[in-house]
Design an enzyme around this catalytic site. Structure first.
Site: not given
Length: 419
Positions: A243-245, A247-248, A264, A357
């Site tokens: 779930c990378a996008a 991209g931080g 992602d 989060c």
């Protein structure tokens, strides 16, 4: 002089009309504000007008319960929750009481939104409220459903969390080269709360700040940077960012020396990830796929699962999450499935970090406690920003923490190792 019947042609009104449409998208259609904003704001030419529309919508959402109380006190008949007049009054009062705009300007740009509707009613209510010179509380009142949940989950933290929502947060930056932390803190006029982190006041376009164009940093809340810190230095080993996008965390991993596979399922969001990689000059193998059906060719030394969640921890910068009900049952099933699947891709001795989060325990602590396929590796105080303490071996932050230096987003992270 004839009255202009086209609100779009009245100076200042397009930004307010956009704010009204943003409120409608969140409250009636349940859309995330960031998702609703691009098509709504696209027609507004000036960048400062687009920023104003977002600020109005965000403050109306942040203080909605308190604004509604003022509206209801000034009306004989309670306006329906979804009434256009109520939304117009919300954005008018948000401008007057939160953004400090003069009343005559608020009226001149707010009433045209109700052409053919109850303009006299809205004008009367706004005048009655503002003539009383009301003071909003120190902290915004939370929606009833949110208060009920968080009173049960965090009975000693709800008031502090609400205070943390009172003002928009500062801007946190993660640095490509943590050894340059002091240099960038001085250049940007900010302060550092951890190696590789700089916090600055919000002012103007991010793209205009020193270091943006050359990719020396990217925007990332301090709490969102903690999960990658829990994986340690890469030293050329292989890491998977699920779930990378946008991209931080992928950039963080690459900057820490990991060989990153970033996965992602959203092609649109992956475009942003690739743009960020290009700007920073960092490398990653980017894959567009669903983690529940994709399979890697080999095992990884580290896996970061920043799982889909209710995102309630981001409420100080995304107050719309307080007014959108996520399907916690579906999210919980997805989180469990992704966590179990990811655990099978970990090499012996490798680490897995699960993060959300979210301020909801069922998405954080409960998921971690139920997961038993790997060996827990408790988080230590030394790995966390100063002022944040480990909670039962986990990283748990809420918006009421670090209030003396601008706060922090709500976040949860747990870590395991494959023996």
């Amino acid at each position: 002089m004839a009255r202009n019947n086209n609100p779009d042609e009245i100076p200042g009104v397009p930004a307010r009309l956009a704010a009204l449409r943003l409120l409608d998208a969140v409250l009636r259609r349940g859309e995330p504000l960031d998702q609703a904003a691009p098509p709504i704001l696209r027609a507004i030419e000036r960048g400062d007008d687009r920023a104003l529309a977002m600020a109005i919508a965000q403050e109306a959402l942040r203080w909605m319960a308190d604004l509604d109380a003022l509206i209801d006190q000034a009306t004989r008949t309670v306006l329906p929750e979804d009434a256009k007049a109520r939304n117009v009054l919300r954005i008018m009062l948000a401008q007057a009481l939160r953004l400090g705009l003069p009343g005559h300007a608020v009226v001149a740009t707010g009433l045209p939104l109700l052409m053919g509707g109850p303009r006299r009613l809205a004008h009367g209510v706004f005048s009655a409220v503002t003539k009383a010179n009301p003071k909003l509380p120190e902290a915004p009142s939370l929606p009833d459903a949110v208060t009920e949940r968080w009173d049960a989950a965090w009975p000693d933290r709800v008031e502090a969390i609400a205070r943390g929502l009172a003002v928009p947060p500062p801007l946190d930056l993660s640095l490509r080269d943590p050894s340059e932390t002091a240099q960038w803190a001085e250049t940007l006029g900010g302060q550092s709360l951890a190696p590789g982190h700089v916090r600055i006041a919000r002012a103007g376009a991010v793209e205009a700040l020193p270091g943006f164009a050359e990719g020396a940093w990217w925007v990332q809340d301090l709490s969102a940077s903690v999960p990658v810190r829990l994986l340690g230095p890469g030293k050329g080993r292989h890491a998977l960012d699920l779930c990378a996008a946008p991209g931080g965390k992928t950039l963080q991993l690459a900057a820490a020396g990991w060989k990153v596979t970033a996965l992602d399922k959203s092609a649109r969001r992956v475009e942003r990830l690739q743009d960020n990689l290009k700007r920073s000059g960092l490398d990653a193998d980017v894959v567009v796929a669903d983690a529940l059906t994709w399979s890697p060719e080999g095992l990884f030394d580290a896996i970061l699962l920043d799982a889909p969640c209710s995102a309630t921890g981001t409420c100080r910068r995304h107050p719309d999450v307080l007014h959108r009900l996520a399907n916690m049952g579906e999210l919980g099933e997805l989180q469990r499935a992704m966590l179990e699947r990811a655990s099978g891709w970990l090499a012996p001795g490798g680490r897995l970090v699960y993060a959300v989060c979210s301020l909801e325990p069922e998405e954080g602590e409960a998921q971690a406690a139920a997961f038993n396929l790997l060996t827990p590796e408790p988080v230590t105080d030394a790995e966390l920003p100063e002022g944040i303490a480990v909670a039962s071996g986990y990283f748990r932050a809420d918006p009421g923490m670090l209030s003396e230096v601008g706060g922090i987003d709500g976040f949860f992270a747990a870590r395991w190792v494959k023996a």
